[in-house]
Design an enzyme around this catalytic site. Sequence first.
Site, mmCIF file in Angstrom:
data_model
loop_
_atom_site.group_PDB
_atom_site.id
_atom_site.type_symbol
_atom_site.label_atom_id
_atom_site.label_comp_id
_atom_site.label_asym_id
_atom_site.label_seq_id
_atom_site.Cartn_x
_atom_site.Cartn_y
_atom_site.Cartn_z
ATOM 1 N N SER A 238 0.907 -1.027 0.151
ATOM 2 C CA SER A 238 -0.111 0.128 0.005
ATOM 3 C C SER A 238 0.867 1.359 -0.132
ATOM 4 O O SER A 238 2.008 1.430 0.460
ATOM 5 C CB SER A 238 -0.773 0.080 1.398
ATOM 6 O OG SER A 238 -1.581 1.132 1.424
ATOM 7 N N LEU B 131 -1.038 2.275 -5.720
ATOM 8 C CA LEU B 131 -1.040 3.807 -5.438
ATOM 9 C C LEU B 131 -2.235 4.511 -5.370
ATOM 10 O O LEU B 131 -3.476 4.347 -5.829
ATOM 11 C CB LEU B 131 -0.864 4.395 -6.858
ATOM 12 C CG LEU B 131 -0.370 5.898 -7.180
ATOM 13 C CD1 LEU B 131 0.822 6.544 -6.654
ATOM 14 C CD2 LEU B 131 -0.640 6.320 -8.649
ATOM 15 N N TYR B 132 -2.377 5.397 -4.196
ATOM 16 C CA TYR B 132 -3.392 6.251 -3.986
ATOM 17 C C TYR B 132 -2.955 7.764 -4.685
ATOM 18 O O TYR B 132 -1.942 8.124 -4.734
ATOM 19 C CB TYR B 132 -3.537 6.571 -2.516
ATOM 20 C CG TYR B 132 -4.497 5.629 -1.872
ATOM 21 C CD1 TYR B 132 -5.546 5.464 -2.212
ATOM 22 C CD2 TYR B 132 -3.718 4.823 -0.709
ATOM 23 C CE1 TYR B 132 -6.363 4.288 -1.434
ATOM 24 C CE2 TYR B 132 -4.519 3.983 0.028
ATOM 25 C CZ TYR B 132 -6.130 3.825 -0.403
ATOM 26 O OH TYR B 132 -6.611 2.789 0.403
ATOM 27 N N THR C 221 -5.782 2.767 -7.116
ATOM 28 C CA THR C 221 -6.909 2.493 -6.648
ATOM 29 C C THR C 221 -7.768 3.437 -6.964
ATOM 30 O O THR C 221 -7.739 4.839 -6.633
ATOM 31 C CB THR C 221 -6.446 2.228 -4.952
ATOM 32 O OG1 THR C 221 -5.959 1.047 -4.726
ATOM 33 C CG2 THR C 221 -8.137 2.002 -4.178
ATOM 34 N N LYS D 26 -7.336 -0.757 -9.749
ATOM 35 C CA LYS D 26 -8.027 -1.506 -8.823
ATOM 36 C C LYS D 26 -9.315 -0.873 -8.162
ATOM 37 O O LYS D 26 -9.209 0.441 -7.682
ATOM 38 C CB LYS D 26 -6.891 -1.543 -7.562
ATOM 39 C CG LYS D 26 -7.541 -2.499 -6.486
ATOM 40 C CD LYS D 26 -6.308 -2.342 -5.456
ATOM 41 C CE LYS D 26 -7.002 -3.395 -4.222
ATOM 42 N NZ LYS D 26 -7.609 -2.728 -3.292
ATOM 43 N N SER E 32 -12.457 -4.976 -7.586
ATOM 44 C CA SER E 32 -12.627 -4.753 -6.169
ATOM 45 C C SER E 32 -13.440 -3.673 -5.751
ATOM 46 O O SER E 32 -13.774 -2.881 -6.466
ATOM 47 C CB SER E 32 -11.101 -4.698 -5.606
ATOM 48 O OG SER E 32 -10.898 -4.101 -4.180
ATOM 49 N N ARG F 174 -8.166 -9.351 4.555
ATOM 50 C CA ARG F 174 -8.140 -9.549 5.883
ATOM 51 C C ARG F 174 -7.369 -10.764 6.505
ATOM 52 O O ARG F 174 -6.691 -11.035 7.478
ATOM 53 C CB ARG F 174 -9.391 -9.488 6.485
ATOM 54 C CG ARG F 174 -10.145 -7.906 6.416
ATOM 55 C CD ARG F 174 -11.423 -7.782 6.754
ATOM 56 N NE ARG F 174 -12.102 -6.735 6.585
ATOM 57 C CZ ARG F 174 -12.830 -6.208 5.434
ATOM 58 N NH1 ARG F 174 -12.523 -6.777 4.574
ATOM 59 N NH2 ARG F 174 -13.058 -5.024 5.409
#
Length: 400
Positions: free
Chosen positions: A149, A171-172, A198, A272, A294, A351
Amino acid sequence: MTDRRKFLGLLAASPLLAGIPSIGQALAQATSLPGVDNLIARAADALDVFDLEAVARRNIPPAHWGFMATGVDGEETLKANREAYSRYQLRTRRFVDVSKMDMSVDLFGTKFRSPIFLCPLSAQRAFHPEGEIASGKAAQARGQLQVLSTVSSTSVEDVIAARGSPVWFQLYTTNNWDITVKLVKRAEAAGCPVVAVTVDLPAGRNTETVTRLARTDTRTCTSCHAAGGSSPLTRPMFAGNDITGISVSSPSLTWDFIKRLKDVTSMKVLIKGLDSGEDAALAVKNGADGVVVSNHGGRATETGRGTLESLPEVVAAVRGRIPVLVDGGVRRGTDVLKALALGATAVGIGRPYVWGLGAFGQPGVERVLDLLNNELRLAMAGVGARSLREITAASVIRKS
Ligand SMILES: Cc1cc2nc3c(=O)[nH]c(=O)nc-3n(C[C@H](O)[C@H](O)[C@H](O)COP(=O)(O)O)c2cc1C
């Protein structure tokens, strides 16, 4: 204790309770969930990923557990991700020689042991002191892909150095092009061959569970978090930048971002966080090298479909031109097989590996991968598939 559990198990299965489903279900649940007094003591003892979830639940403080577990609003998308898998069943095939099995997958020229990959999950030191380093070493030990992340608690350089091989970078986009380019160049210089952009959080989100659980946490946050609290902008990838006015995502982003990004990087670009055929077709048109179906593990748009439900229309729109990855709600090897049967190239877990991490660190993540890989192997044997190519639409059937 054992006797009590046995008794409850017998009672739950009793035909006497068949007409009273709620009591039967409640008892069945009581017998299947480990209590605090019978948690496993070693990663190797876990029989499924839920054994590790129970230990992680004990180890991880409430505010951090809430951050991991939370969905958005009433958590309908979160539930839908999981429920989608129970709508499909496997169609078995017999008398296929499955004594030799190849579960490997090739993604952009790199071979991984199996199609199961570690999704980007932010701030993993919230779950274990070794955070992304432990996850990375586990992925490396098992030959699996790890996606790191933007807001990881350890920098991309340090994770790659610790595990000794490249990761993919998530990448944000941020709301500042210069900072975005810096992030991208940094990941590329560190050796990442792929960047996954994302796109599912353009305007924030309403995460209720994390707030509720944080209220029950008696610790003082500032004793661990420096001033600035747990803001993602305090994470290592933003170090050295002026973060005034910066946000990790931008509400004004449009498709031309992908072209601009491709102009400044030679990494493969994945998108994503989409789930419609229209967006999948636009992704191909705008030059994406792959997509990840996603919904951020039910942490973005509320009352959406489970990702397994969205997958077929994305696969149809892409028409084999680029790989389609998927994540969300995957908890069993049979889930992985179902996603592959519906056209996924690789299948991400979020998770579950953090449960392994929070429970036992690196060995816990390794155990999660071993369990899921073994379950996938058994599922493949059941449908008579000796390689991923032999898993087809005919390997599953939708429940009528
Ligand atoms: C605690 C947590 C943090 C996450 N952080 C990120 C992130 O930084 N970037 C991102 O693209 N997705 C992030 N995600 C979403 C995951 O990459 C992935 O899409 C999702 O976890 C898959 O669903 P699952 O948890 O049901 O397996 C996060 C998910 C969780 C649970």
